[in-house]
Structure formats: structure tokens, C-alpha cells
Design a protein around this motif. Sequence first.
Motif, short mmCIF file in Angstrom:
data_model
loop_
_atom_site.label_atom_id
_atom_site.label_comp_id
_atom_site.label_asym_id
_atom_site.label_seq_id
_atom_site.Cartn_x
_atom_site.Cartn_y
_atom_site.Cartn_z
N ALA A 260 0.82 -1.21 0.00
CA ALA A 260 0.00 0.00 0.00
C ALA A 260 0.86 1.26 0.00
O ALA A 260 0.41 2.31 -0.43
N ILE A 261 2.08 1.16 0.50
CA ILE A 261 2.95 2.34 0.49
C ILE A 261 3.84 2.36 -0.75
O ILE A 261 3.99 3.39 -1.39
N SER A 262 4.43 1.20 -1.10
CA SER A 262 5.44 1.25 -2.16
C SER A 262 4.84 1.45 -3.55
O SER A 262 5.45 2.11 -4.39
N LEU A 263 3.64 0.90 -3.82
CA LEU A 263 3.07 1.09 -5.16
C LEU A 263 2.72 2.55 -5.44
O LEU A 263 3.16 3.11 -6.46
N PRO A 264 1.96 3.23 -4.54
CA PRO A 264 1.70 4.66 -4.80
C PRO A 264 3.00 5.47 -4.82
O PRO A 264 3.13 6.41 -5.61
N ALA A 265 3.96 5.10 -3.96
CA ALA A 265 5.21 5.85 -3.93
C ALA A 265 5.91 5.76 -5.28
O ALA A 265 6.39 6.77 -5.81
N ALA A 266 5.95 4.55 -5.84
CA ALA A 266 6.60 4.38 -7.14
C ALA A 266 5.90 5.23 -8.21
O ALA A 266 6.54 5.85 -9.05
N TYR A 267 4.56 5.28 -8.13
CA TYR A 267 3.80 6.06 -9.09
C TYR A 267 4.11 7.56 -8.94
O TYR A 267 4.39 8.26 -9.91
#
Lengths: 221, 223
Positions: free
Chosen positions: B199-206
Motif C-alpha cells: 500500500a505504500i510502495s506502489l503509490p510511492a513508485a507512481y
Amino acid sequence: MTYIEFLQVHGGRMADGTVLTVVQFLLATVVAVAVAVLFGLMRLSRNPAIRGAATVYVEIFRGTSLLIQLFWIFFVLPIFGLNLDKFVAGFLAVGLNMGAYGAELVRGAILSVPTGQWEAAVALNMTSRKRMWRVILPQAFVIMLPPWGNLVIEILKGTALVALISVTDLMFEIRQINISTFMSVQAFGTALIVYYVLARFFVTPVMRALEHFMSRRIGRA
Amino acid sequence: MIEWRWHLVWELAPRFTDAAGKTLLAAGGGYAIAVILGLVLVLAQRTRFRSLTFAVREFVELIRSTPLLLQVFFVFYVGPQFGLVLSPWTAGLIAIGVHYGAYLSEVYRGGIESVPAGQWEAAKAINLSAAKTYRRIVIPQALPPAVSGMGNYLVGIFKDTPMLSVIGVTELMHTATAVGAESYRYLEPYTMVGAIFLAISLPAAYLISRFEKWVRRTLGMLK
């Protein structure tokens, strides 16, 4: 106790651990390559279900940590009745994780084979299977080898985590030696050197040689 | 039949929220160290002293080719042997900061090397000082290619913070293991940790890829 004596007493255990680290590394690399090719090709599929499944796999394994995946495979899967030996769980987790990164390298490399090569293969009336095997994949392989060199080092480093589920690799033995001797500099320092030597003087030269060999094979050197 | 216990999830939620904050703190603190150390490491490789360049180069290679886990143990256990006791947090931040500092120095190096030689020569020709050459000419051009690598390693450092749990930094992984030991339930805690990381790393990558585009556009480098 001098460093030489330290090595004489504990060298045997370190050597055993190093052998296990190398075995874990080789098995994890095999898993990673298989996973990478499979999911890399699936990511390029025209079928949205296949493509979607591969995307979910890659995002989950790249979006969480290797340590979480390792613990999940080792502690949670048995709850579902799938009991894996710690040795298998170790290299499997490392391979599945690194394979997700590898899948992106495979996909990128296939996409970067020039369009003309695809068109020429079609013009020669090759079947799609033959086009892939004879024309596209050999060239993609050469393109992706340099980044794979880095990934293979990551695999070697990743195997250190299997010590945390008690696989008796180098990392595990070093921690045991540290606990029994309190000679932390000698213990952890030696392990740093062993990993460095493995990466710098074994893995990297092999990957370089492979790069050189492959680019000669397809006539690019 | 294995059942997923939602009540356990709600019970654990406050502890995990707290631990997630610590994970982010560890990642942020480690990254701050890495960003600065990386700069020091890359500039040290660009001095006139050959032996310094060589030593720093080997140091970077050593750090990049050995496991972070081992480095975490090294920093944590070696201090006390010389009478310097580091708290888990200090040792953890140093280890992860140095590890990623070595990676970031390579990112910076790639960025600096992508600046054409003509730019350096022109700066010299108009008699700019070394500081001014870096600040006004090199860094603005080296930044856009470096931003993508810097962003990847920001996500990378976040995903590597679970390794700090082994020396007792009470971040997410440490909390999950503690819960498992208390309750003999591993399914919920480890799955929750995985879900929080996703939940944190996917939006962060985006967001990072958006930021990267913004940097390129702002510096007028987007085609």
C-alpha cells in the motif's frame, strides 16, 4: 587469539557455510531465471488475463520485501498445509523475488529488439514460435545480460537472508561464531570479505565471460 | 479449515500503525544519510588524489556487493568490541545509510558522466570556479537522469528496512514477529505487513515517476 588462530578454529564452519551459500545462490538463480522468462513473456501476452496475472505477480513481489516473502513462505504457507523444508523455502523465496525483477528485464529486452527484426521474421514466413526462438530471444538475451549481471549479485546478497530461517549458510555460521567468541570484527569482517570475493572474482567474471561469449555467438563482437 | 481472523486485524491495527511510522522514519532517516554520503563518495572519486579515488571506489564496490544484513550486524556488533555501544536505531540508520549511500553515489556518478565534456570545457573557458561549475552547469544537467535512480532507491530503502528488525529496531517486521511469538498466529501479522508495504510502495513508485516527469519538464528537458 590472533586472526590466524581464529581462522584455524572457525575456518571449517565458515567453509561449510560458504558452500551452502553458493548452493543456495545457484538454486535461487535457476528459479529466478525460470520465473523471469515465464513472467516476462506473460507480460507481453496479447491475452489480458495472462498479462494481468503476470503484472499482479511482479507488482506483489517487487512491492514488498524479500524478508516478508521469505517469512510468509516459511511461516504462513504451512498453515495452508504446504510445508516446505527451510532449505527449499530459502532459495525459493529468493528466486521468486528476484525473478519478478528479472521478468521486467526480460520484457524490456524483448521490446528493445528492433521492429525490423520482427518484420523480417514475418516476411520470411517464420512461425511465431520460430520467430521467438531463432530471432528475437537470442538478441534479447544479449541485450539483457549486463543488467542481469547486477541482478545476479543481488541474488547472492539475497541468499544471506535465509540464515534468518536457520538455513546454515555463511551468514548463519558467522552469527553463531560471533555469539560464541564475541570476536565481531573478525567474524563479520571475514564474511564481508568472502561475499565480496564471491561477487567480484567469481560471479562478475562469469557474467562478463557469458556476455562476451553470447555477443560473439550472434556476431556482434 | 484456516480462517482469517478479522478481529485480530482490528486489535493489531494500532500497533501496526505505530510500527509503520517507525518504518517510514527509518527509511527517511537512512535516505537522508544516503543522499549526503552518496554526494561525498562521488566527489571523493573526482579529486586529483589517485589513491583516494581508488580507496573510495573499492569501498563502494565492497558495500554494493555484500549483503545489507551482514552490514547491519557488522555495525551493531563491532562497536561494543571497541567500547562504543550503538543503539539499534543508530546502528541501523548508519548501516542502511551507508549501504544506500554507496548505491546513490553510483547514480550521481552516472548523472555527472552524462554531462557532455563540452559543458565542462565551456565552463572552464569562461573562467567559472569549480564550485560554480558544479552548481550552475553540471548539477542542473546531471539531476534529471539521476532523479529516476534516486527515486528507485528511495522505494528500495523502504523495502529494506525490515532487515533492521534483526538488531531490534521495532519497525513493522519486528512487530509482526513479536505478535507471532505472542499469539502463535502468523497468517494475519505477516500478511498485514505485506499489505502495508504494498500500500505504500506502489503509490510511492507512481508518485516518483510523476515527480521525475515534472523535474524534466521544469528543467526544459522533456521532448
